[in-house]
Motif scaffolding. Sequence first.
Motif, mmCIF file in Angstrom:
data_model
loop_
_atom_site.group_PDB
_atom_site.id
_atom_site.type_symbol
_atom_site.label_atom_id
_atom_site.label_comp_id
_atom_site.label_asym_id
_atom_site.label_seq_id
_atom_site.Cartn_x
_atom_site.Cartn_y
_atom_site.Cartn_z
ATOM 1 N N ARG A 95 -67.936 -17.254 -47.835
ATOM 2 C CA ARG A 95 -67.783 -17.126 -46.383
ATOM 3 C C ARG A 95 -69.047 -17.659 -45.717
ATOM 4 O O ARG A 95 -70.155 -17.325 -46.147
ATOM 5 C CB ARG A 95 -67.574 -15.662 -45.993
ATOM 6 C CG ARG A 95 -67.380 -15.502 -44.497
ATOM 7 C CD ARG A 95 -67.116 -14.076 -44.120
ATOM 8 N NE ARG A 95 -68.313 -13.260 -44.211
ATOM 9 C CZ ARG A 95 -68.343 -11.962 -43.939
ATOM 10 N NH1 ARG A 95 -67.228 -11.343 -43.594
ATOM 11 N NH2 ARG A 95 -69.453 -11.291 -44.020
ATOM 12 N N ASP B 183 -72.376 -15.002 -41.419
ATOM 13 C CA ASP B 183 -71.791 -14.047 -40.470
ATOM 14 C C ASP B 183 -72.933 -13.202 -39.911
ATOM 15 O O ASP B 183 -72.980 -11.995 -40.112
ATOM 16 C CB ASP B 183 -70.751 -13.194 -41.206
ATOM 17 C CG ASP B 183 -70.006 -12.244 -40.281
ATOM 18 O OD1 ASP B 183 -69.923 -12.523 -39.078
ATOM 19 O OD2 ASP B 183 -69.505 -11.216 -40.768
ATOM 20 N N ARG C 253 -72.050 -14.085 -32.077
ATOM 21 C CA ARG C 253 -72.313 -13.820 -33.496
ATOM 22 C C ARG C 253 -71.449 -14.720 -34.363
ATOM 23 O O ARG C 253 -70.523 -15.369 -33.875
ATOM 24 C CB ARG C 253 -72.038 -12.337 -33.833
ATOM 25 C CG ARG C 253 -70.611 -11.902 -33.571
ATOM 26 C CD ARG C 253 -70.292 -10.513 -34.099
ATOM 27 N NE ARG C 253 -70.065 -10.511 -35.522
ATOM 28 C CZ ARG C 253 -69.259 -9.650 -36.167
ATOM 29 N NH1 ARG C 253 -68.627 -8.703 -35.497
ATOM 30 N NH2 ARG C 253 -69.088 -9.716 -37.464
ATOM 31 N N GLU D 152 -59.965 -11.337 -38.528
ATOM 32 C CA GLU D 152 -60.686 -10.165 -38.029
ATOM 33 C C GLU D 152 -60.451 -9.953 -36.538
ATOM 34 O O GLU D 152 -60.708 -8.881 -36.012
ATOM 35 C CB GLU D 152 -62.196 -10.356 -38.251
ATOM 36 C CG GLU D 152 -62.584 -10.480 -39.706
ATOM 37 C CD GLU D 152 -63.984 -11.002 -39.881
ATOM 38 O OE1 GLU D 152 -64.846 -10.243 -40.335
ATOM 39 O OE2 GLU D 152 -64.236 -12.172 -39.554
ATOM 40 N N ASP E 194 -63.625 -5.416 -39.348
ATOM 41 C CA ASP E 194 -63.685 -5.897 -37.969
ATOM 42 C C ASP E 194 -62.325 -5.826 -37.301
ATOM 43 O O ASP E 194 -62.219 -5.465 -36.131
ATOM 44 C CB ASP E 194 -64.238 -7.325 -37.929
ATOM 45 C CG ASP E 194 -65.760 -7.333 -37.898
ATOM 46 O OD1 ASP E 194 -66.331 -6.540 -37.122
ATOM 47 O OD2 ASP E 194 -66.377 -8.101 -38.653
ATOM 48 N N ARG F 127 -67.087 -0.035 -35.148
ATOM 49 C CA ARG F 127 -67.155 0.369 -36.551
ATOM 50 C C ARG F 127 -68.445 1.111 -36.880
ATOM 51 O O ARG F 127 -68.571 1.710 -37.935
ATOM 52 C CB ARG F 127 -66.985 -0.860 -37.470
ATOM 53 C CG ARG F 127 -68.123 -1.851 -37.399
ATOM 54 C CD ARG F 127 -67.746 -3.191 -38.007
ATOM 55 N NE ARG F 127 -68.225 -3.349 -39.365
ATOM 56 C CZ ARG F 127 -68.069 -4.459 -40.088
ATOM 57 N NH1 ARG F 127 -67.441 -5.505 -39.583
ATOM 58 N NH2 ARG F 127 -68.535 -4.549 -41.304
HETATM 59 MG MG MG Z 1 -66.228 -8.848 -40.544
#
Ligand code: MG
Length: 757
Positions: A516, A519, A542, A611, A635, A645
């Motif tokens: 990925r 992030d 982000r 997400e 997410d 969260r």
């Molecule tokens: Mg996430």
Amino acid sequence: MQSVAESPPKRGKRKPKFGDTRNLFASLRDHLASGAASLADIARLVAIGLLADAAVIYIARPGELLELAATQGLNVSAVGHTRLRAGEGIIGMVAASGDILNLADAQNHPRYVYRAEIGEEAMASMLAVPVKRAGRTLGVIAVMSREARVYAPVEVESLATVSMLLAEILAKAGATDMGEEGFSDTLPRRYSGHVLAAGIARGQILPYGAPPPIARLLTDDPHAELKRLNAAVETANKGLDKLFSANMPGGATSTSRDVLEAYRMVTQSSGWLTQIREAIEDGLTAETAVDKVARSLRDRMRRIADPYLRERLADIEDMVGRLMVALGGMAPKPERADGYILLVRRLGPADLLDWHSRGIAGIAIEEASASGHAAILARALGLPALQVDRGAVETAQEGDPAILDAEGGTLILRPEPAVTEVYDRALEARTVRAAALATYRDRATVTKDGTEIKLMLNVGLALELDQLERTGADGIGLYRTEIAALAAGGIPDVAGQAAEYGRVLDRAQGKPVQFRTLDLGADKLLPGEAGSGEENPAMGWRSLRVGLDRPAILRRQLRALLLGAQGRKLSIMFPMVATVEEFRTARDLLEAEAARIRPAPEELEVGTMLEVPALLFQLPGLLAEADFISVGTNDLMQFLFAADRGTPELVDRYDTLSAPVLELLEKLVIVCQEAGVALSICGEAAGRPLDALAFAALGITCLSMSGNAILPVKAVLVEADLNALRPVLRELRRAGAAGGSIREPLAAWAREHNLAV
Ligand code: MG
Ligand code: PEP
């Protein structure tokens, strides 16, 4: 009762009025400056200053005893004679627990003990404050009044400040005349909480984040202290400027400036700085004044329910912390913390890695939640972690024995021997269970009805790669590339990144790996970045958004991935995709890089995390362009239910095992199957055996989770008959159509079928 030469003013029938703390601190300072101040003087001045009818000072003696060392307004003949054990009576309880007690009717308190020689029969109310220094309780100071009343917060703060002063006097006097070594809180304490990373740890507690003891408490030069304060405010403000522009390439944007101004307005208009200045004018040093105001803020914060106001007070407390740092500096981290249980208010992932490298055995965090990144990292590292109720950080003392039960959800400070024994047995049982689970390692995950499920790993650090062999996982379903950047304290250059990705593929030995892209942002900040100051960073600038706005960073990473693959198959997915257009732009960047790199990967798969709920309404377009979809329930849940969260209060409020989420997943399974697009779940829910069971029943055949979840999930799936579960699940979803959790009845069904959920 004995008469005294200088009695406190009579209260008569006038309205209760607060004590005059300004005069109190000024007279204390004058007495101490004369060099002839005694404990009796302090008791007298405190009684006068707080308009109390009596005051007592007890000091710690060897053998966990407290001895009456001075009084004003009670029998002086009891001084040196009246002794209480730690935990005995109200005074003993305050000493043992370290808590302040503010009682309107002290004599009716269950812990009250009557001592005839003191002569306190006429006193109704009592405010008792422990005298603590560097984690030791050196005594107790208390004031009493005939009138039944609760002392006002300003009086409580003042007595707490006097107790700090008294602690310094007692510490300086040492064992020679006034005080002995003192003693620590001795009572066992329990803090309940939510499990962030399962496990049990036994060790000593290490509270971190509290400012060091203040060396100088009173001043006879308030002018100089005000100057120090002003300098500290300036330093803290400069730090804020940096903080707010740190994440904004090109300097502070108008948004960040707005945020900064709003923050400043809050921190400067609410009068807290004025309160600090007033306390300095009353004779306190800048640090003591800041500490005094901070304590009252914390107290107010605990009583405020409104989240907006709480946030504003949190801003102020944050500013107070900055001032304390500017005035005196916080204690640095210890070099080693082997076997310690770290207890902190908040913890970011970079700090967690730092503490892990210092050898901690477990973590208790006051403000965290299971899907936050600190928790994810703790799970990845196999470090037991618990989110505990507020108050633990303030109460615990370094070196207290503790049990961190990150299974039952309790932190026990100073456990009784019987409790320790129970935990020792539980730890033994865990070892036995781990051995039983290990037998599943080499078995394929095929359910009783013949469905094959792939169990993959969520990892992000080289040190986690041995989990592939240890767990027998089918591959890596989520490689979080930002974790290595967090660990390294910055994004490595292309060669550094390529080497890392190459190593991951080497270690995977042909098993699939889904990388990925970075992030970063929200709670995953590189060291030195203090956050963008956005109101809602989780929904802010982000993740892929940064990558698309700063394509050079994203392209460098994509190049590194292609180089690291060295012609091998490469799977890349993008986080936080909200539109097909964003996905397409990111994929175009990848293809542009891929066109230039040789050898080209033998196969290039491009997928997306799911997400952001908006993506659910663009599925036809998305499925036409993406090779695979991985659902990030952490997410997705927070955006689906508008439930942060990271907020502990919301941890159990919404459940993946609820009708709306299961319906969403079921529909997703159907459309992905129709389009021939691979679907997996890589959020934390996939690693919970019961959730994994439900996902498998919906038709999801690839689940990615942290290493310690693989075998427990496998143990459940291989014993499960999904055909038997499906009608039960359908019925539970119908019954739970109002959106609540169906976890309990589903777990009951699983247990009835001997599944270890
Ligand atoms: Mg996430
Ligand atoms: C998720 O959001 O579910 C996910 C797997 O990503 P992260 O937890 O890293 O945000």
